[in-house]
Scaffold this active site. Structure first.
Site, PDB file in Angstrom:
ATOM      1  CB  THR A   7     -17.343 -66.482  35.625  1.00  0.00           C
ATOM      2  OG1 THR A   7     -15.940 -66.676  35.860  1.00  0.00           O
ATOM      3  CG2 THR A   7     -18.115 -67.021  36.822  1.00  0.00           C
ATOM      4  CG  ASP A  69     -13.172 -57.924  32.818  1.00  0.00           C
ATOM      5  OD1 ASP A  69     -12.816 -59.118  32.890  1.00  0.00           O
ATOM      6  OD2 ASP A  69     -12.433 -57.037  32.378  1.00  0.00           O
ATOM      7  CG  PHE A 152      -9.790 -66.010  43.616  1.00  0.00           C
ATOM      8  CD1 PHE A 152      -9.808 -65.460  42.347  1.00  0.00           C
ATOM      9  CD2 PHE A 152     -10.848 -65.715  44.477  1.00  0.00           C
ATOM     10  CE1 PHE A 152     -10.839 -64.630  41.940  1.00  0.00           C
ATOM     11  CE2 PHE A 152     -11.889 -64.887  44.069  1.00  0.00           C
ATOM     12  CZ  PHE A 152     -11.879 -64.345  42.799  1.00  0.00           C
ATOM     13  CE1 TYR A 154      -1.552 -60.138  39.891  1.00  0.00           C
ATOM     14  CE2 TYR A 154      -3.829 -60.169  39.171  1.00  0.00           C
ATOM     15  CZ  TYR A 154      -2.485 -60.192  38.881  1.00  0.00           C
ATOM     16  OH  TYR A 154      -2.058 -60.264  37.572  1.00  0.00           O
TER      17      TYR A 154
END
Length: 196
Positions: A7, A69, A152, A154
Site C-alpha cells: 500500500t 483491500d 481516515f 469514511y
C-alpha cells in the site's frame, strides 16, 4: 517475520504497524522497496483485489508480501461503495469528496435503515504456491454528519455504538475494526500453520 506491505496509503501503514509490530512482525512499506509499482485493482471482490496486490508485490520483489483491500458496504445503497470505496467520488481518492457523496446519497434514509459494515480482506503471499487469506468485518451505522478528528476515509461517518471510528483512539479502533479483526485472524492462522 518480515513482509512488504502493498500500500501507499500512509494511514494503512500506520494501522498495520500499530497492530502487527507488537507481534514481532516487521513491515516494509511498498514505497521503501518498489515505489513506482502500480497495481490495478480490477477484482470484483475485496479478496480478489487483496490477492492482486500481494501477488504483484511478490512478483516484483521476490519477497513475501501482505496486502489488504477494504471498504464500506452500505445496506441502503445495495452494498455500495464496496470495492469502489476509495474512488467513490472519482479517481482522485479524496476522502472529503467521498464522504460528501455518501452523505448526499444517504440524506433521506431513516436511522433504522442506515446499517453498514466495513470489510477487510487480507492476503499474504509467501510464494505463488503458499498464499494465506482471511477476511473480517465491523458492523455499524452511517451518521448524518461527520464526527471526530481521528482516522481516515469514511471513519467520521461510521458509527459503532455512540462513537464514530474517528472519535476513537488508534488502539480503541484496532480492537474492534475490520482491519484489526482481520489481522488478528491472520495472526492466528499463521501461528497455527507454524509460520510464526
Amino acid at each position: 517475520m518480515k513482509l512488504i506491505l502493498a500500500t501507499k496509503n500512509r494511514h494503512k501503514v500506520e494501522e498495520f504497524q500499530r497492530i502487527l509490530s507488537p507481534l514481532g512482525w516487521q513491515l516494509l512499506p511498498q514505497d521503501a522497496v518498489c515505489p513506482e509499482l502500480k497495481i490495478e485493482e480490477t477484482g470484483a471482490t475485496f479478496a480478489e483485489n487483496a490477492r492482486l496486490k500481494a501477488l504483484g508485490i511478490y512478483r516484483a520483489t521476490g519477497l513475501p508480501a501482505i496486502a489488504d483491500d477494504s471498504g464500506l458496504c452500505v445496506d441502503a445503497l445495495g452494498g455500495a461503495p464496496g470495492v469502489y470505496s476509495a474512488r467513490y467520488a472519482g479517481e482522485q481518492h479524496d476522502s472529503a469528496a467521498n464522504n460528501a457523496k455518501l452523505l448526499q446519497a444517504m440524506q433521506n434514509i431513516p436511522q433504522e435503515q442506515r446499517t453498514a459494515r466495513f470489510v477487510c480482506s487480507i492476503c499474504v503471499v509467501f510464494s505463488p504456491q503458499d498464499i494465506v487469506t482471511c477476511e473480517d468485518c465491523c458492523e455499524g451505522t452511517i451518521a448524518h454528519r461527520l464526527h471526530g478528528e481521528n482516522g481516515f476515509g469514511y471513519d467520521p461517518l461510521f458509527m459503532v455504538g455512540e462513537k464514530s471510528f474517528a472519535e476513537l483512539s488508534g488502539s480503541q479502533k484496532d480492537a474492534i475494526s475490520h482491519r484489526g479483526r482481520a489481522l488478528q485472524a491472520l495472526y492466528a492462522l499463521l501461528r497455527d500453520r507454524k509460520k510464526i
